[in-house]
Design an enzyme around this catalytic site. Structure first.
Site, short mmCIF file in Angstrom:
data_model
loop_
_atom_site.label_atom_id
_atom_site.label_comp_id
_atom_site.label_asym_id
_atom_site.label_seq_id
_atom_site.Cartn_x
_atom_site.Cartn_y
_atom_site.Cartn_z
N ASP A 231 6.43 -55.78 9.67
CA ASP A 231 5.62 -55.99 8.34
C ASP A 231 5.01 -57.18 8.48
O ASP A 231 3.99 -57.50 7.90
CB ASP A 231 6.43 -55.49 7.18
CG ASP A 231 6.54 -54.27 7.08
OD1 ASP A 231 7.24 -53.37 7.46
OD2 ASP A 231 5.26 -53.74 6.22
N ASN B 4 10.90 -56.20 8.74
CA ASN B 4 10.69 -54.73 9.02
C ASN B 4 11.45 -53.87 8.00
O ASN B 4 12.27 -54.64 7.26
CB ASN B 4 10.69 -54.19 10.53
CG ASN B 4 9.90 -52.71 10.67
OD1 ASN B 4 8.95 -52.42 10.22
ND2 ASN B 4 11.06 -52.02 11.43
O1 MRU Z 1 7.87 -49.21 3.11
P1 MRU Z 1 6.83 -48.94 4.22
O2 MRU Z 1 7.16 -47.38 4.59
O3 MRU Z 1 5.61 -49.35 4.20
O4 MRU Z 1 7.58 -49.85 5.53
C1 MRU Z 1 6.87 -49.58 6.99
C2 MRU Z 1 7.72 -50.31 7.78
O5 MRU Z 1 8.71 -50.92 7.61
C3 MRU Z 1 7.01 -50.07 9.34
O6 MRU Z 1 7.97 -50.22 10.17
C4 MRU Z 1 6.04 -51.43 9.50
O7 MRU Z 1 5.08 -51.33 8.29
C5 MRU Z 1 5.16 -51.29 10.52
S1 MRU Z 1 4.11 -49.86 10.80
C6 MRU Z 1 3.41 -49.69 12.03
#
Ligand code: MRU
Length: 347
Positions: free
Chosen positions: A237, A247
């Protein structure tokens, strides 16, 4: 493949409502930024790169009917829209990067008529989408070089088609391996509490012919001890300039386990996820979400007292020294991250 997570269509943002998966593949059309911000908060759309696209398209959605008479008024409205969307979720770098791109392209074209500026914002948002599609394929290309035939890969959350436009980062590597005939197996952590692994990753991998097995998050150590995992690949993230990576909560657990079991731990992410303004993961804001996500099973069946105290950080930070490599569209980055991130992705 063959589906797009988010795009501009018929005067609206068309996106897959991910809260309906794996039951129904449902598209929704979002026509105002209030609904877009809600959709992001409720994770109808989610995943860092998809949020970057939502940001770009969202700015256009918020500004396309502007009646501003001059640049100053237009810029004021633009700043308001950007501020409003920036408050949707705090951790994924791509959201802010997408908003910033819209702001920059407007400033660069300051002298142009307002109707042209609107079109320029939409063009920029469409470019974000095109760039993601190609970046994910490059990530797949570089990442697949790290994976051997028959390797079994563990992943967490969803860093696939549904988190990007149409291919994925961590899962993009797996799709590329399949294209190369490497026949890898995947274990997907269910990813409590929002179950992105169970609901989304197993859905898209199965749909694309990948051999996937679902596990509960707390089973990873046992699988590693049994020698069943060859590599872990996760998305990101936000990545700080020293390589520390935020992440989905539970990613750090996996990195610690990999370190103990001597298993390579990879992060796959586009350049747009790097935040070179911050020195380390300590500067990353970690989103905390509401208790109903934890006290009920996907808002339906209660699984804890509804008034129990809850601590619910949605992300964690993996320190860079636990990361074997970061796979980007510009190549694979290894230690020393501070130096090599600057060298490979520039300033
Ligand atoms: O809370 P989320 O579902 O948005 O979290 C997403 C993640 O942690 C993913 O691993 C990250 O955004 C990478 S997506 C290519």
């Amino acid at each position: 493949m063959g589906i797009k997570t988010i795009e501009w269509s018929k005067g609206a943002i068309k996106l897959i409502d991910q809260t309906k998966l794996p039951g129904t593949l449902k598209y929704i059309y979002i026509k105002n930024i209030v609904l877009l911000r809600q959709a992001i908060r409720m994770m109808k759309t989610r995943g860092a790169p998809a949020l970057g696209a939502a940001a770009g398209l969202g700015v256009y959605l918020g500004i396309k009917d502007s009646k501003a008479k001059n640049f100053r008024q237009f810029k004021e409205e633009l700043d308001k829209v950007i501020k409003y969307l920036a408050a949707a979720r705090p951790t994924a770098r791509n959201l802010f990067w997408g908003l910033e791109r819209a702001r920059k392209v407007v400033l660069k074209n300051k002298g142009k008529p307002i109707r042209d500026l609107k079109k320029i914002i939409l063009t920029e948002a469409k470019e974000i989408i095109e760039e993601d599609m190609s970046a994910c394929r490059r990530i797949g290309h570089y990442g697949a070089k790290l994976i051997k035939k028959n390797d079994t890969i563990l992943t967490i959350c969803n860093a696939g088609i549904l988190a990007t436009i149409d291919y994925g980062t961590a899962l993009g590597v797996i799709y590329r391996c399949k294209e190369e005939g490497k026949s890898n197996k995947v274990y997907a952590c269910e990813t409590r509490p929002m179950l992105q692994g169970a609901r989304l990753t197993t859905w898209e991998l199965s749909r694309n012919g990948i051999d996937v097995t679902l596990i509960c998050d707390n089973m990873a150590a046992t699988l590693m001890k049994q020698g069943k995992i060859d590599r872990v690949i996760a998305g990101a993230d936000r990545i700080a300039s020293n390589g520390d990576t935020a992440n989905k909560i539970g990613t750090y657990n996996l990195a610690v386990l990999c370190n103990f079991h001597k298993i390579p731990f990879y992060i796959a992410a586009p350049v747009s996820t790097f935040d070179l303004k911050i020195k380390s993961g300590e500067e990353i804001t970690i989103e905390e979400r509401g208790s109903p996500e934890m006290t009920s099973l996907f808002f339906k069946k209660p699984i804890a007292l509804n008034n129990v105290k809850v601590f619910h950080p949605a992300f964690d930070v993996t320190p860079h020294d636990l990361i074997s490599a970061i796979i980007t569209e510009k190549g694979v980055i290894r230690h020393n991250y501070k130096k090599n991130i600057r060298r490979i992705i520039g300033k």
